[in-house]
Design a protein around this motif. Structure first.
Motif, PDB file in Angstrom:
ATOM      1  N   ARG A 180       0.852  -1.193   0.000  1.00  0.00           N
ATOM      2  CA  ARG A 180       0.000   0.000   0.000  1.00  0.00           C
ATOM      3  C   ARG A 180       0.889   1.246   0.000  1.00  0.00           C
ATOM      4  NH1 ARG A 180      -4.325  -0.138   4.609  1.00  0.00           N
ATOM      5  NH2 ARG A 180      -4.882   1.758   3.471  1.00  0.00           N
ATOM      6  N   PRO A 181       1.471   1.557  -1.146  1.00  0.00           N
ATOM      7  CA  PRO A 181       2.460   2.641  -1.203  1.00  0.00           C
ATOM      8  C   PRO A 181       1.908   4.007  -0.814  1.00  0.00           C
ATOM      9  CG  PRO A 181       1.870   1.879  -3.414  1.00  0.00           C
ATOM     10  CD  PRO A 181       1.299   0.892  -2.452  1.00  0.00           C
ATOM     11  N   GLU A 182       0.578   4.178  -0.858  1.00  0.00           N
ATOM     12  CA  GLU A 182       0.029   5.474  -0.448  1.00  0.00           C
ATOM     13  C   GLU A 182       0.315   5.764   1.028  1.00  0.00           C
ATOM     14  OE1 GLU A 182      -3.235   2.474   0.399  1.00  0.00           O
ATOM     15  OE2 GLU A 182      -1.725   2.836  -1.176  1.00  0.00           O
ATOM     16  N   LEU A 183       0.617   4.713   1.816  1.00  0.00           N
ATOM     17  CA  LEU A 183       0.901   4.897   3.238  1.00  0.00           C
ATOM     18  C   LEU A 183       2.337   5.349   3.497  1.00  0.00           C
ATOM     19  CD1 LEU A 183      -0.850   1.743   4.770  1.00  0.00           C
ATOM     20  CD2 LEU A 183      -1.708   4.087   4.703  1.00  0.00           C
ATOM     21  N   TYR A 184       3.240   5.045   2.597  1.00  0.00           N
ATOM     22  CA  TYR A 184       4.652   5.265   2.913  1.00  0.00           C
ATOM     23  C   TYR A 184       5.473   5.890   1.788  1.00  0.00           C
ATOM     24  CZ  TYR A 184       4.152   0.478   1.096  1.00  0.00           C
ATOM     25  OH  TYR A 184       3.772  -0.626   0.369  1.00  0.00           O
ATOM     26  N   ARG A 185       4.858   6.213   0.666  1.00  0.00           N
ATOM     27  CA  ARG A 185       5.667   6.779  -0.423  1.00  0.00           C
ATOM     28  C   ARG A 185       6.347   8.075   0.004  1.00  0.00           C
ATOM     29  NH1 ARG A 185       0.621   7.533  -3.374  1.00  0.00           N
ATOM     30  NH2 ARG A 185       1.364   5.926  -4.836  1.00  0.00           N
ATOM     31  N   ILE A 206       7.142   8.897   3.132  1.00  0.00           N
ATOM     32  CA  ILE A 206       8.131   8.600   4.169  1.00  0.00           C
ATOM     33  C   ILE A 206       9.431   8.137   3.531  1.00  0.00           C
ATOM     34  CG2 ILE A 206       8.655   7.144   6.167  1.00  0.00           C
ATOM     35  CD1 ILE A 206       5.603   6.913   6.605  1.00  0.00           C
ATOM     36  N   ILE A 207       9.335   7.182   2.609  1.00  0.00           N
ATOM     37  CA  ILE A 207      10.520   6.628   1.960  1.00  0.00           C
ATOM     38  C   ILE A 207      11.242   7.692   1.155  1.00  0.00           C
ATOM     39  CG2 ILE A 207      11.278   4.988   0.200  1.00  0.00           C
ATOM     40  CD1 ILE A 207       9.070   3.121   1.157  1.00  0.00           C
TER      41      ILE A 207
END
Length: 314
Positions: free
Chosen positions: A289-294, A296-297
């Motif tokens: 679920r990249p919308e949660l951490y894109r 942040i990364i």
């Protein structure tokens, strides 16, 4: 498809000798049906000795690509043995920028070129600025050199760009670090390996070598549901002893081939596409679920590259 990975003791700055070993091992791999063979980081030029070279000395040993003499010889070796070859060297461009570069060639010429993203062996090296994904025999392949693989985002990014096989050429292990059990291995053990192989194997297989590698390398293959082709020199690289252990790992994180001899060698494995889908990492990537951490990364930060053994030697 049959593929091979190799280990050998290179000679610092002796391209003719190193290409001769590459020729010999490539011919042997082709004879058992391998489509390709991968060699270690800077396998054509040597690696660790470069930490003491000036910029002019680095420019002398570096070559233009694809017209440099070593690459043309490598293409000739690939043509003679009818095998695809992956090997490394120092590259220079027309502006005198110098790179730690890894190439893939076949009988027709240069297929792919990758510049190390996190170079450190010499202060005059420039960093690469892009990933590399290319096709071999219907397989999507990528390249990451040594330290690049310790920054796990590089591995996932290359895999997400399509790579089902990542070639990971190294010159690693048997060097000091902050981790417990790390350190150099006494070169006298290598000199005495025929009389006392046990003492050398204990060092090579322990925390200075293979045990450390097994803490992380299989996880790169497992988490990304991909094949990893790891290559590493054995023997003396300048004044440092290296332990080889060139390895092929499948998408389940299982070692399917590994060099275990105390000398120049290669191993071969057959890779199959169904494992790419069967392995757990395939499901994990689809569950992301990249919308949660894109964000942040992707946060900006001050990049730092700290290499303990290099700092101690300088």
């Amino acid at each position: 498809m049959k593929i091979s990975t190799a280990q050998f003791e290179n000679k610092s700055g002796d391209k003719k000798y190193n290409l001769g070993v590459i020729d010999d091992l490539s011919a042997k791999a082709a004879a058992v049906g391998s489509k390709l063979i991968a060699f270690h980081e800077c396998s054509i030029t040597g690696y660790t000795f470069a930490r003491n070279l000036s910029k002019d000395q680095m420019l002398d040993i570096a070559e233009y690509l694809p017209d440099g003499e070593s690459i043309q010889q490598l293409i000739g070796i690939a043509k003679k043995n009818n095998i695809t070859i992956l090997a490394g060297l120092f590259e220079k461009d027309k502006e005198d920028n110098i790179y730690n570069t890894y190439v893939c060639v076949n009988k027709k010429g240069l297929i792919a070129k990758y510049r190390k993203l996190h170079p450190f062996i010499n202060p005059y090296l420039s960093a690469g600025d892009s990933y590399c994904v290319f096709e071999l025999y219907g397989w999507k392949c990528g390249i990451l050199i040594c330290y690049d693989n310790n920054v796990i985002e590089n591995v996932r990014a290359t895999n997400l760009l399509g790579a089902d096989i990542i070639f990971m050429p190294h010159v690693t292990m048997c060097t000091p670090s902050s981790r417990p059990g790390a350190g150099f291995v006494d070169s006298r053990l290598w000199e005495n390996r025929e009389n006392d192989p046990t003492s050398l194997r204990l060092e090579f297989n322990g925390m200075k070598g293979r045990e450390w590698l097994m803490k992380w390398l299989p996880a790169r293959a497992y988490d990304n549901a991909m094949y990893v082709v790891f290559s590493n020199p054995i023997g003396m690289d300048d004044d440092q002893l290296k332990n080889g252990n060139s390895t092929i790992i499948d998408p389940f994180g299982d070692i399917i081939a590994e060099c275990k001899t105390l000398g120049n060698d290669f191993v071969t494995a057959t890779i199959t596409p169904e494992k790419l889908i069967q392995a757990g990492g395939h499901r994990y990537k689809r569950a992301r679920r990249p919308e949660l951490y894109r964000h942040i990364i992707g946060q900006p930060h001050q990049a730092e590259l700290k290499v303990v053994w290099l700092e101690e030697k300088v």
